[in-house]
Design an enzyme around this catalytic site. Structure first.
Site: not given
Length: 381
Positions: A303, A353
């Site tokens: 990433e 989240d």
């Protein structure tokens, strides 16, 4: 005419659509991507459920959300225990007794607390930036090795140029607990997130490769009300200016070996390594396929954090004072809409989240679907 047009087949859109259908409403879901599930989309490659838009580990203390989502998936017992790699030195995350032993040789909680207290004294008064905030919480040594490089790569800025509020707190545990999330419920849906979203959308019409904003006027005639889960500034054609994001680029590599790093997530916390972390997807499901067999290959994803530009996938909202104020102005426009609901991660400009996304969608569905019918049919007037 449909009761609801839901724009976006990610978690927020799928949950709202499911709730609307369950309430007897007609729903059409569209998405500009060729697949459902938004950023929680998983693709099965060589028996591995690959998290195509970054690692997603479900965790929550919200029993209502947990009970709801378990209607659509069974979850395994995965516990997130990431590792930090600083120039070949490995440290446990979150910061706990293993970390302090690796960092300072501390054996007892008292020894670790004494070292932390000593290093926290470097900062006197109110922290003025992220660097000072981090040192005031965990001291200079942990900041330099485990916070500074990772954070600067993630945000593309020096820690002394970042506001202190970005790191309001850093978890410090004087125990040997490697469970990153302090949540009662945690796991990965067996079979992958895509299957979970398929179950949410069961019996609901879904059209993919459809860009709502390109055909907005036509799509608006199809339903009495629109639930829009895309970027709020894009909905208003950036008339007040563009909100800022950070983006992430993924380098996916399929390897003909059974084990690359021995853990689902390893963060690279030095400044020199260009990627922020490496995900090894098979370990989210313990290296087994759905039949319980060992998977002989592995898939890793490196990433890279990047500045966002139009056309990139927006991942992290830059919730500084300037962007928060701009979002507030867009929110005023959205709240004045009679026939449009704007919600979700991009619609609310929040780093949500997954459980919070689901909770937000459930709350909106409850408010919306319990309203008198006349508010739902206002578009027909």
């Amino acid at each position: 005419m449909y009761d609801y047009l839901v724009v976006g087949a990610g978690l927020y859109g799928a949950v709202f659509a499911q709730q609307a259908k369950e309430a007897g409403k007609s729903v059409l879901v569209i998405d500009k991507r060729p697949n459902i599930a938004g950023n929680v989309y998983t693709e099965n490659i060589e028996g591995i459920n690959v998290h195509k838009y970054g690692a997603h580990i479900f965790h929550t203390n919200n029993a209502k959300v947990w009970n709801y989502i378990n209607r659509f998936a069974s979850f395994n017992r995965f516990t997130n225990s990431p590792v930090a790699n600083y120039k070949g030195e490995l440290y446990s995350l979150p910061f706990n007794m293993y970390t302090f032993n690796q960092m300072w040789g501390s054996v007892t909680p008292a020894e670790a607390e004494q070292k932390l207290a000593q290093q926290r004294k470097e900062i006197v008064g109110e922290p003025q930036n992220l660097e000072e905030q981090a040192i005031s919480l965990v001291g200079r040594d942990i900041y330099e090795k485990l916070v500074k490089g990772y954070t600067e790569k993630q945000w593309g800025r020096d820690c002394r140029e970042l506001p202190a509020f970005i790191i309001k707190r850093l978890p410090v545990r004087l125990t040997f607990d490697n469970n990153y999330f302090n949540a009662q419920y945690q796991g990965i849906p067996i079979g992958g997130y895509t299957r979970m979203v398929e179950n949410l959308l069961k019996g609901i019409e879904v059209r993919l490769n459809e860009d709502y904003l390109e055909k907005k006027s036509a799509y608006d005639t199809l339903a009495r009300k629109v639930v829009y889960t895309g970027a709020i500034d894009a909905y208003y054609n950036y008339r007040l200016g563009a909100l800022e994001y950070r983006s992430v680029r993924f380098e996916n590599i399929l390897l003909d070996i059974p084990n690359y790093q021995g853990n689902a997530a390893v963060n690279y916390t030095d400044c020199e390594t260009p990627w922020t972390r490496i995900i090894e997807h098979k370990w989210f499901e313990f290296g087994k396929d759905e039949n319980g067999n060992d998977i002989p290959k592995t898939m890793i994803s490196k990433e890279y954090s990047a500045e966002w530009k139009p056309g990139d996938e927006p991942f992290y909202p830059v919730n500084d004072a300037k962007n928060s104020a701009l979002y507030g102005k867009y929110r005023e426009l959205a709240d004045a809409e009679e026939n449009v609901i704007i919600g979700g991660r991009l619609g609310e400009y929040k780093y949500y989240d997954m459980d919070a996304v689901i909770a937000s969608a459930l709350d909106m569905a409850e408010k919306e679907l319990l309203r008198p019918a006349k508010s739902v049919t206002a578009r027909e007037k």
